[in-house]
Design an enzyme around this catalytic site. Structure first.
Site, PDB file in Angstrom:
ATOM      1  N   ILE A  92       1.034  13.774  39.294  1.00 18.22           N
ATOM      2  CA  ILE A  92       2.464  13.659  38.986  1.00 18.22           C
ATOM      3  C   ILE A  92       2.874  14.584  37.839  1.00 18.22           C
ATOM      4  O   ILE A  92       4.070  14.869  37.669  1.00 18.22           O
ATOM      5  CB  ILE A  92       2.822  12.178  38.675  1.00 18.22           C
ATOM      6  N   HIS A 133     -11.612  10.329  39.244  1.00 14.10           N
ATOM      7  CA  HIS A 133     -10.743  11.232  40.008  1.00 14.10           C
ATOM      8  C   HIS A 133     -11.204  12.668  39.800  1.00 14.10           C
ATOM      9  O   HIS A 133     -11.559  13.063  38.684  1.00 14.10           O
ATOM     10  CB  HIS A 133      -9.269  11.065  39.634  1.00 14.10           C
TER      11      HIS A 133
HETATM   12  P1  AMP Z   1      -7.494  12.377  33.125  1.00 15.63           P
HETATM   13  O1  AMP Z   1      -7.781  10.892  33.182  1.00 15.63           O
HETATM   14  O2  AMP Z   1      -7.483  12.908  31.737  1.00 15.63           O
HETATM   15  O3  AMP Z   1      -8.405  13.147  34.046  1.00 15.63           O
HETATM   16  O4  AMP Z   1      -6.013  12.603  33.665  1.00 15.63           O
HETATM   17  C1  AMP Z   1      -5.374  11.716  34.528  1.00 15.63           C
HETATM   18  C2  AMP Z   1      -4.427  12.483  35.417  1.00 15.63           C
HETATM   19  O5  AMP Z   1      -3.746  11.527  36.245  1.00 15.63           O
HETATM   20  C3  AMP Z   1      -3.349  13.298  34.700  1.00 15.63           C
HETATM   21  O6  AMP Z   1      -3.390  14.639  35.154  1.00 15.63           O
HETATM   22  C4  AMP Z   1      -2.043  12.598  35.075  1.00 15.63           C
HETATM   23  O7  AMP Z   1      -0.964  13.482  35.220  1.00 15.63           O
HETATM   24  C5  AMP Z   1      -2.406  11.924  36.382  1.00 15.63           C
HETATM   25  N1  AMP Z   1      -1.626  10.741  36.687  1.00 15.63           N
HETATM   26  C6  AMP Z   1      -1.413   9.671  35.877  1.00 15.63           C
HETATM   27  N2  AMP Z   1      -0.640   8.759  36.498  1.00 15.63           N
HETATM   28  C7  AMP Z   1      -0.357   9.265  37.721  1.00 15.63           C
HETATM   29  C8  AMP Z   1       0.414   8.805  38.837  1.00 15.63           C
HETATM   30  N3  AMP Z   1       1.047   7.614  38.807  1.00 15.63           N
HETATM   31  N4  AMP Z   1       0.499   9.587  39.933  1.00 15.63           N
HETATM   32  C9  AMP Z   1      -0.141  10.781  39.964  1.00 15.63           C
HETATM   33  N5  AMP Z   1      -0.870  11.276  38.948  1.00 15.63           N
HETATM   34  C10 AMP Z   1      -0.974  10.528  37.838  1.00 15.63           C
END
Ligand code: AMP
Length: 130
Positions: free
Chosen positions: A30, A93
């Site tokens: 997002i 992820h």
């Molecule tokens: P990290 O945990 O540091 O690898 O990053 C988490 C990633 O999840 C970030 O790039 C956020 O932009 C993404 N993110 C968080 N919430 C959402 C959501 N609701 N939908 C899509 N992406 C998300």
């Protein structure tokens, strides 16, 4: 409590879905570093990637590869980069990021997309999946 990504899998929180099978799910980030930035997750909620059991880990990478190949066809780029971080969301992820320059892999560099653009990208990636 379920992670935000488990809530995405169950549909409690909306997302721009790219792909899904019995064990894995892919959707657009997002807050993307670059257009087409995609997250690939196991449905099994585990915090750290190397804590996954070996079958789930290998299956995740297999699924991510399929998504990455479709992503590279759908979004013009030099190549698709891979990163696993997890400092923000404690649910494994894999970040798949279309790269044209080093700034695209810099998580401080973000691009802004409209909902219609997210929808078009998710559809284009899905349409390139085998
Ligand atoms: P990290 O945990 O540091 O690898 O990053 C988490 C990633 O999840 C970030 O790039 C956020 O932009 C993404 N993110 C968080 N919430 C959402 C959501 N609701 N939908 C899509 N992406 C998300």
């Amino acid at each position: 409590m379920s992670s935000i990504f488990t809530k995405i899998i169950t549909g409690e929180i909306p997302c721009y879905k790219v792909a899904e099978d019995d064990n894995y799910f892919a959707f657009l980030d997002i807050n993307p570093n670059a257009k087409g930035h995609t997250l690939v997750i196991p449905k099994k909620e585990v915090n750290k990637v190397f804590d996954l059991d070996e079958d789930t880990y290998i299956g995740l990478m297999h699924f991510a590869r399929k998504v990455a190949i479709a992503l590279e066809k759908a979004v013009p780029c030099k190549r698709v980069g891979v990163s696993v971080i997890g400092l923000e969301v404690p649910h494994v992820h894999v970040h798949l990021i279309p790269l044209n320059s080093m700034k695209d892999i810099d998580f401080k560099h973000k691009v802004s997309l409209k909902p219609a653009e997210f929808e078009a990208i998710a559809t284009a990636i899905a349409n390139h999946l085998d």
